[in-house]
Design a protein around this motif. Structure first.
Motif, PDB file in Angstrom:
ATOM      1  N   LEU A  14       0.841  -1.178  -0.060  1.00 36.15           N
ATOM      2  CA  LEU A  14       0.091   0.176   0.178  1.00 36.15           C
ATOM      3  C   LEU A  14       0.877   1.343  -0.005  1.00 36.15           C
ATOM      4  N   VAL A  15       2.074   1.163   0.205  1.00 36.81           N
ATOM      5  CA  VAL A  15       2.904   2.349   0.340  1.00 36.81           C
ATOM      6  C   VAL A  15       3.869   2.298  -1.256  1.00 36.81           C
ATOM      7  N   GLN A  16       3.483   1.752  -2.292  1.00 33.15           N
ATOM      8  CA  GLN A  16       4.064   1.572  -3.384  1.00 33.15           C
ATOM      9  C   GLN A  16       4.530   2.670  -4.180  1.00 33.15           C
ATOM     10  N   ASP A  17       5.933   2.623  -4.477  1.00 33.24           N
ATOM     11  CA  ASP A  17       6.547   3.640  -5.172  1.00 33.24           C
ATOM     12  C   ASP A  17       7.070   4.832  -4.221  1.00 33.24           C
ATOM     13  N   SER A  18       6.955   4.636  -2.906  1.00 32.63           N
ATOM     14  CA  SER A  18       7.373   5.908  -2.203  1.00 32.63           C
ATOM     15  C   SER A  18       8.779   5.661  -1.887  1.00 32.63           C
ATOM     16  N   ASP A  19       9.231   6.879  -1.714  1.00 38.16           N
ATOM     17  CA  ASP A  19      11.064   7.011  -1.543  1.00 38.16           C
ATOM     18  C   ASP A  19      11.647   5.704  -0.630  1.00 38.16           C
ATOM     19  N   ARG A  20      10.861   5.329   0.309  1.00 35.33           N
ATOM     20  CA  ARG A  20      11.202   4.322   1.119  1.00 35.33           C
ATOM     21  C   ARG A  20      11.088   2.697   0.729  1.00 35.33           C
ATOM     22  N   THR A  21      10.763   2.759  -0.291  1.00 38.22           N
ATOM     23  CA  THR A  21      10.345   1.478  -0.698  1.00 38.22           C
ATOM     24  C   THR A  21      11.418   1.206  -2.174  1.00 38.22           C
ATOM     25  N   ALA A  22      12.177   1.922  -2.575  1.00 39.70           N
ATOM     26  CA  ALA A  22      13.069   1.701  -3.678  1.00 39.70           C
ATOM     27  C   ALA A  22      13.938   0.585  -3.315  1.00 39.70           C
ATOM     28  N   ALA A  23      14.087   0.038  -2.162  1.00 42.27           N
ATOM     29  CA  ALA A  23      15.039  -0.938  -2.312  1.00 42.27           C
ATOM     30  C   ALA A  23      14.375  -2.343  -2.037  1.00 42.27           C
TER      31      ALA A  23
ATOM     32  N   ALA B  14       8.568  -6.115  -4.172  1.00 47.92           N
ATOM     33  CA  ALA B  14       7.337  -6.265  -3.645  1.00 47.92           C
ATOM     34  C   ALA B  14       6.290  -5.569  -4.466  1.00 47.92           C
ATOM     35  N   ARG B  15       6.896  -4.648  -5.636  1.00 47.06           N
ATOM     36  CA  ARG B  15       5.607  -4.173  -6.230  1.00 47.06           C
ATOM     37  C   ARG B  15       4.886  -4.874  -7.320  1.00 47.06           C
ATOM     38  N   GLN B  16       5.233  -6.070  -7.573  1.00 45.76           N
ATOM     39  CA  GLN B  16       4.417  -6.976  -8.126  1.00 45.76           C
ATOM     40  C   GLN B  16       4.388  -8.292  -7.500  1.00 45.76           C
TER      41      GLN B  16
ATOM     42  N   THR C 101      20.414 -12.239  -6.406  1.00 44.86           N
ATOM     43  CA  THR C 101      19.775 -12.195  -5.273  1.00 44.86           C
ATOM     44  C   THR C 101      18.708 -11.006  -5.793  1.00 44.86           C
ATOM     45  N   SER C 102      17.481 -10.872  -4.911  1.00 46.34           N
ATOM     46  CA  SER C 102      16.603  -9.711  -5.058  1.00 46.34           C
ATOM     47  C   SER C 102      16.885  -8.655  -4.146  1.00 46.34           C
ATOM     48  N   GLY C 103      17.768  -9.122  -3.077  1.00 51.52           N
ATOM     49  CA  GLY C 103      17.727  -8.040  -1.759  1.00 51.52           C
ATOM     50  C   GLY C 103      19.157  -8.053  -1.358  1.00 51.52           C
ATOM     51  N   SER C 104      19.210  -7.086  -0.386  1.00 53.13           N
ATOM     52  CA  SER C 104      20.745  -7.215  -0.086  1.00 53.13           C
ATOM     53  C   SER C 104      20.699  -6.546   1.319  1.00 53.13           C
TER      54      SER C 104
ATOM     55  N   MET D 131      19.289  -0.006   6.634  1.00 53.77           N
ATOM     56  CA  MET D 131      19.863   1.221   7.114  1.00 53.77           C
ATOM     57  C   MET D 131      19.655   2.187   6.033  1.00 53.77           C
ATOM     58  N   ASP D 132      19.552   1.737   4.590  1.00 52.22           N
ATOM     59  CA  ASP D 132      19.272   2.802   3.694  1.00 52.22           C
ATOM     60  C   ASP D 132      18.462   2.296   2.414  1.00 52.22           C
ATOM     61  N   PRO D 133      17.001   2.675   2.653  1.00 46.63           N
ATOM     62  CA  PRO D 133      15.951   1.855   1.859  1.00 46.63           C
ATOM     63  C   PRO D 133      16.061   2.815   0.512  1.00 46.63           C
ATOM     64  N   PHE D 134      16.710   4.034   0.480  1.00 42.47           N
ATOM     65  CA  PHE D 134      16.247   5.349  -0.447  1.00 42.47           C
ATOM     66  C   PHE D 134      16.959   4.841  -1.815  1.00 42.47           C
ATOM     67  N   ASP D 135      18.428   4.489  -1.660  1.00 38.35           N
ATOM     68  CA  ASP D 135      19.161   4.506  -2.634  1.00 38.35           C
ATOM     69  C   ASP D 135      19.821   2.809  -2.685  1.00 38.35           C
ATOM     70  N   PRO D 136      19.332   2.196  -3.286  1.00 42.00           N
ATOM     71  CA  PRO D 136      19.622   0.453  -3.016  1.00 42.00           C
ATOM     72  C   PRO D 136      20.705   0.190  -3.692  1.00 42.00           C
ATOM     73  N   VAL D 137      21.680  -0.798  -3.015  1.00 42.70           N
ATOM     74  CA  VAL D 137      22.494  -1.317  -3.797  1.00 42.70           C
ATOM     75  C   VAL D 137      22.228  -2.354  -4.823  1.00 42.70           C
ATOM     76  N   VAL D 138      21.267  -3.302  -4.622  1.00 35.45           N
ATOM     77  CA  VAL D 138      20.633  -4.000  -5.377  1.00 35.45           C
ATOM     78  C   VAL D 138      19.264  -3.620  -5.766  1.00 35.45           C
ATOM     79  N   ASP D 139      19.141  -3.058  -7.148  1.00 35.24           N
ATOM     80  CA  ASP D 139      17.761  -2.458  -7.632  1.00 35.24           C
ATOM     81  C   ASP D 139      16.963  -3.436  -8.024  1.00 35.24           C
ATOM     82  N   PHE D 140      16.078  -4.313  -7.603  1.00 32.64           N
ATOM     83  CA  PHE D 140      15.625  -5.204  -8.408  1.00 32.64           C
ATOM     84  C   PHE D 140      14.528  -4.693  -9.641  1.00 32.64           C
ATOM     85  N   GLN D 141      14.337  -3.454  -9.661  1.00 29.72           N
ATOM     86  CA  GLN D 141      13.658  -2.938 -10.762  1.00 29.72           C
ATOM     87  C   GLN D 141      14.276  -3.068 -12.060  1.00 29.72           C
TER      88      GLN D 141
END
Length: 866
Positions: free
Chosen positions: A721-730, A734-736, A749-752, A757-767
């Protein structure tokens, strides 16, 4: 069988006794093996043709127990028998007498076995066979049930290619890096922020095709290597580096890893907090909180946050608190030190900035007390002394509500619950971490960062999947307090290493096989004892069943198969808990299931400020609304690695009714939609568009001309429900609910571990996995599936959340892969038909086996230490 002194005889009911409500049997011999009081046979239903049977001595009275065929046995030597008389059908007979302890024990044992292997009356021949196999003798102790399949422990000196690293290997890697890397590495427990230390060591998986070549006998043994994450606080600017170290067991090389799809360099602020930092945070908080000690004592019923507290003490919990990338901030909230501390929150929280490498420069930049914000603790102290603060008073209520101790006066019985056992021994075998069961064969392990991994999954020698694994978890919490106000928390980096000792009879049945896991935590290798289990279980239902009514008062045939399956299980525990299951069915299907439990993240309850956010769980405690998402990697290899993916949809359409034109009818229809590119394959699974998501080799067909496929099925989906917010870039995964991408080694891997500690600028960007929109026809495909749920805590979640209604699962199921249900050849199958000569008798085809054994007992073992 009974001993020679316990000869079997038949004691038949005299004609004159046949109609009696009770029959008394006596024989007063001094050498009777079992001495009991007089026995009365009362009200027991005896089928036509059955007789009362016994083994008994020359004197004394007899211990009696009943068998599946409603026969009665006693102990002793041979006695003469009267003529046999058939008892009337449906006569009721009970055993009514005083039986000595030994007889009772063995009687219950026999009755239990009889119940466990319920018997259908199938005529004289079947009756005699069953009686021979299932007799229970008072005074005779059957041996324990067979052990069954072999369990061969892992050999750390000869690990398989899928084994996670063993303690000696973890320590060898750490020692090598300290000695040969050229980095001045400190122990994580004491390393300062401006020093370097190893954060995590785990196995680095070899390239998939290298492994497949080796498994299929066409390639060399892959090198055994480690992934090493090093926090380089000694560099300017400080960064995080990842190394590959090999080859094990004796490392001789290391190289810096650079993944072209990862953000590089990895910013130092993204590192998870360490034990050293936790100690520094504790010292800072307790020292600075001295200025509000009087307020804390008066607000929280004498509970103290001072350093020298020995009773009625306060501790703290952490949540991420950064507002943008590059920051390193946390929210700290205070809780009482009690069992179930998560349910004892206090209305005092602090926002701390720990970005500086020098802890002396760390600071508190906001404080929240009783729904009011202050700039720092000094500001709160000044306002309190000036009388301008509304003081909250939270009483220390009876805190048994948060414990797991049994509540008195709530039990309905003192009888124990049902238990399972393997009557012929376990039907699975284990060699290290390779498991075989009823046509299935797979390897498993637990990765420290992301948890349970299952590899090289085969059924009847066909590889179905190369990998099914947990990737990441996301929790979004909402509460009016700042620590939990739209908090986004990911758990990659902790899922595996938070898997601790399993609780016998709670997590796994007592007959399960247990395994240890190993992790590099806090500067050394740690072993988590008995943290994974494997067992076969019966679900209590059928895998399939049918009764064919002949509509003339009888039946044509009946049958089916009990649903027994193999379960691979592990857990993770923080304040909450999660159970992970991979279940293997004899039908060729796999179920992956997760079950949340544990404590709710709570806040102190204030009616005026919390309406719309949750409900009170106790007098001063409110639950937090939360949503949870889990991402899985499903690398299917159906008839090889060259696969296609299609959505087979069920749609409706209007057509003219050929039976009555021009009237219209609405009918369902199958619509095949091949997914050609990665963007096309990104799918939200909704009930409004029911679909089968199939994976298949285009060149492989069944005997009937269909693609031999496996499909993914799930009903446990939820919308973020908080899709595409800046806090969910990492957490773009979960967008689909379902994404399908082309296999790439760099997209492993899809995560890291850096997202918490930093969900805004992800090291692994699944998008980016999706946005490059590669062709996925006749390629090696990977499905990324997200399960999700929303939860509104209620008082029934106290002390911890229960499992009914909260389980999430998906299935990987054959779809035209076999010509028929592959379990039809299982000996578990039951088939019943009326006898050709006597339709009142049933002919039964079943694997009845023998039950002349006692269920094995197992010591209750719980090793909660690491």
């Amino acid at each position: 069988m009974p001993s020679q002194s316990q000869k079997q005889v038949i004691y038949d009911i005299d004609e004159e006794d046949a109609d009696k409500k009770s029959v008394e049997i006596e024989n007063p011999a001094d050498d009777s093996p079992v001495k009991t009081s007089k026995v009365k046979v009362n009200h027991m239903s005896i089928k036509s043709g059955n007789s009362v049977t016994s083994t008994d001595g020359k004197t004394g009275n007899y211990a009696v127990t009943n068998t599946p065929m409603n026969s009665i046995f006693m102990t002793g030597s041979e006695m003469s028998a009267d003529k046999q008389v058939k008892a009337k059908p449906d006569d009721d007979i009970y055993i009514d007498g005083i039986i000595k302890a030994a007889a009772v024990i063995f009687g219950f044992g026999c009755a239990g076995l009889a119940i466990a292997f319920g018997i259908l009356y199938t005529g004289e021949v079947e009756k005699n066979r069953l009686l021979e196999n299932r007799r229970c003798y008072i005074g005779y102790v059957p041996g324990p049930c067979p052990v069954g399949g072999d369990i061969i422990e892992s050999d750390p000196k000869n690990p398989s290619v899928f084994d996670e690293l063993f303690p000696d290997e973890l320590n060898a890697v750490a020692n090598y890096m300290s000695r040969e890397s050229g980095i001045d590495l400190k122990a994580p427990s004491v390393a300062l922020s401006n020093q370097s230390y190893i954060y995590i060591i785990e196995r680095r998986s070899p390239a998939k095709y290298t492994l497949l070549d080796y498994i299929d006998g066409t390639g060399d043994t892959p090198l055994r290597e480690a992934r090493v994450v090093v926090n380089r606080g000694d560099l300017n600017p400080p960064i995080i580096q990842e190394y590959t170290v090999g080859s094990l067991p004796i490392p001789t090389y290391h190289r810096l890893v650079s993944n072209p799809t990862w953000k590089s360099p990895i910013g130092y602020s993204k590192r998870p907090t360490t034990l050293y930092e936790a100690g520094q945070i504790d010292s800072m908080l307790r020292q600075t909180a001295e200025v509000v000690n009087d307020l804390i004592l008066s607000s929280y019923d004498g509970y103290s946050f001072l350093r020298n507290c020995t009773q009625k003490c306060i501790t703290w919990h952490l949540m991420p608190g950064s507002g943008s990338s590059g920051e390193r901030k946390l929210w700290v909230w205070l809780v009482r030190v009690k069992e179930g501390a998560a349910l004892h929150p206090l209305g005092l929280q602090a926002h701390i900035d720990i970005a500086d490498l020098d802890p002396a420069s760390w600071r508190i930049d906001a404080v929240w007390y009783n729904n009011r914000y202050f700039t720092d603790l000094n500001h709160l102290s000044t306002e309190y002394k000036g009388g301008t603060v509304s003081v909250v008073e939270l009483l220390d209520h009876d805190s048994i509500f948060s414990t797991l101790k049994r509540r008195p006066g709530q039990s309905f019985t003192d009888k124990r619950p049902p238990k399972m056992f393997d009557p012929d021994g376990r039907r699975y075998s284990v060699d290290g971490h390779t498991v075989e069961y009823m046509g299935w064969k797979f390897d498993f392990g637990v990765r420290s960062s992301s948890g349970l991994q299952v590899h090289n999954i085969r059924f009847n020698n066909d590889r179905i999947a190369y990998e099914i694994s947990v990737q990441d978890m996301l929790f979004i919490l909402t509460n009016p307090n700042p620590a939990l106000l739209s908090t986004v928390a990911t758990l990659n980096g902790f899922i595996g290493q938070w898997g601790f000792t399993l609780i016998p009879e709670v997590d796994c049945p007592e007959h399960a096989t247990y395994f240890d896991t190993h992790h590099y935590v806090g500067g050394s290798a740690k072993t988590h004892k008995r943290s994974v289990c494997v067992f076969e279980t019966t679900t209590g239902g059928s895998l399939r069943r049918h009764y064919e009514n002949d509509h003339m008062g009888g039946y044509t045939f009946a049958g089916g198969m009990p649903n027994s399956a193999l379960v691979l299980r592990t857990t993770m525990s923080a304040s909450f808990s999660m159970t992970f299951d991979v279940i293997f069915y004899q039908s060729g299907s796999i179920e992956v299931k997760t079950t949340p439990s544990g404590y709710q993240d709570a806040n102190f309850y204030n009616q005026a400020k919390t309406n719309g956010y949750g409900f009170s769980l106790f007098y001063d405690t409110m639950g937090s609304l939360w949503s949870g998402f889990i991402n899985f990697k499903i690398d299917l290899d159906v008839s090889g690695t060259s696969n296609r993916h299609s959505a087979i949809k069920i749609v409706s359409e209007n057509n003219e009714d050929p039976r009555d034109p021009p009237k219209q009818i609405n009918a369902q229809k199958i619509q095949r939609e091949p997914r050609v590119t990665e963007k096309e394959a990104a799918t939200d699974i909704t009930p409004e568009a029911p679909s089968y998501f199939a994976f298949y080799n285009n060149e492989e067909r069944s005997s009937f001309g269909h693609h031999r496929a496996y499909r993914i099925q799930t009903g446990s989906v939820a919308k973020q429900l908080v899709q595409d917010s800046d806090r969910t870039a990492a957490v773009a995964w979960a967008r689909q609910n379902l994404a399908v991408t082309r296999y790439k080694e760099e997209e492993w891997t899809s995560g890291s571990i850096y997202s918490l500690m930093d969900p805004f600028d992800p090291v692994v960007d699944f998008q980016q996995f999706i946005d490059d929109d590669e062709n996925i026809q006749d390629k090696d495909l990977v499905a990324w599936l997200t399960l999700g749920t929303h939860h509104i805590p209620s008082s029934e979640d106290v002390p911890i959340q229960t499992s009914p209604g909260n389980q999430l699962s998906f299935f990987i199921m054959p779809f035209n892969y076999f010509n028929e249900d592959p379990s039809m050849g299982s000996l578990d199958n039951i088939y019943i038909k009326p006898n050709n000569k006597d339709p009142t008798v049933s002919d039964v085809e079943r694997n009845s086996g023998s039950v002349s054994c006692l269920a094995r007992t197992f010591a209750y073992v719980f090793d909660g230490m690491r």
